[in-house]
Design an enzyme around this catalytic site. Structure first.
Site, PDB file in Angstrom:
ATOM      1  N   HIS A 163     101.171  30.529 -16.553  1.00 26.13           N
ATOM      2  CA  HIS A 163      99.855  31.740 -16.708  1.00 26.13           C
ATOM      3  C   HIS A 163      99.870  32.079 -15.025  1.00 26.13           C
ATOM      4  O   HIS A 163     100.351  33.626 -15.049  1.00 26.13           O
ATOM      5  CB  HIS A 163      98.879  32.138 -17.188  1.00 26.13           C
ATOM      6  N   LYS A 220      92.750  34.049 -36.001  1.00 25.41           N
ATOM      7  CA  LYS A 220      93.641  32.860 -34.928  1.00 25.41           C
ATOM      8  C   LYS A 220      91.936  32.043 -34.572  1.00 25.41           C
ATOM      9  O   LYS A 220      91.686  33.027 -33.618  1.00 25.41           O
ATOM     10  CB  LYS A 220      94.228  32.968 -34.156  1.00 25.41           C
ATOM     11  N   ARG A 240     110.006  29.960 -21.062  1.00 24.17           N
ATOM     12  CA  ARG A 240     110.140  28.423 -20.447  1.00 24.17           C
ATOM     13  C   ARG A 240     111.701  27.580 -20.833  1.00 24.17           C
ATOM     14  O   ARG A 240     112.482  26.917 -19.765  1.00 24.17           O
ATOM     15  CB  ARG A 240     109.371  27.514 -20.975  1.00 24.17           C
ATOM     16  N   SER A 273      99.507  26.190 -22.614  1.00 23.76           N
ATOM     17  CA  SER A 273      98.215  26.282 -23.066  1.00 23.76           C
ATOM     18  C   SER A 273      98.342  24.459 -24.697  1.00 23.76           C
ATOM     19  O   SER A 273      97.255  24.312 -24.377  1.00 23.76           O
ATOM     20  CB  SER A 273      97.987  27.284 -23.871  1.00 23.76           C
TER      21      SER A 273
END
Ligand code: ADP
Length: 153
Positions: free
Chosen positions: A20, A44, A93, A131
């Site tokens: 990030h 979440k 990615r 993450s």
């Protein structure tokens, strides 16, 4: 006078990683202002506290005048619109990211038609960092320092 170019880089950042960080450092050069949007989704459950992440991200970029961090709990597109951001930054990615991001960007444009999503390709040295991998390693007691641009303690 031309309108200032404002971009937002939204994410859960649970936690904010070197991947990030790399996207922020590269995209901040392209815009007058870059807002890192820390999504607060009450449905979440987070692993790393929101306030902790907000503080860590704020500290890392405190000397960069055109970078700021804001917590938001609304749709990303309406958050962007309320900050007059014309650009939305996302990192890519792999093809899995692409499939997901493609859909999201179409939906975002449906909500806020002037929003242009800009994709930044990951730097190869960070391509494997996510993450979720950091959370997994951390929860099994492994050091995750080398994946993060700050110390956790
Ligand atoms: P979200 O929950 O919104 O997907 P994340 O915090 O997981 O948010 O990621 C925010 C953005 O950063 C996404 O666009 C994601 O693809 C991108 N990203 C995550 N890790 C990397 C990395 N290692 N390199 C480049 N981009 C990344």
């Amino acid at each position: 006078m031309s309108k200032s170019r404002i971009a937002i880089f939204p994410g859960s950042f649970d936690p904010f990683t070197k991947g990030h960080y790399d996207i922020v450092m590269r995209s901040r050069l392209l815009f007058d202002k870059l807002i890192i949007g820390l999504g607060d989704n009450p449905d979440k459950e987070r692993f790393f506290q929101l306030k902790l992440m907000q503080d860590k991200i704020g500290l890392i970029f405190k000397d960069f005048e055109n970078v700021e961090v804001r917590v938001y709990n609304e749709l990303t597109a309406t958050f962007a619109r309320s900050h007059q951001a014309q650009f939305l930054i996302r990192g890519l990615r792999n093809t899995t990211d692409f499939e997901y991001e493609n859909t999201i960007s179409q939906v975002n444009r449906h909500i806020y038609e002037n929003l242009e999503t800009i994709f930044m390709i990951t730097s190869p040295q960070y391509a494997y960092i996510s993450s979720s991998i950091v959370r997994e390693l951390y929860s099994f007691g492994q050091s995750v320092d080398k994946f993060l641009p700050y110390n956790l303690d």
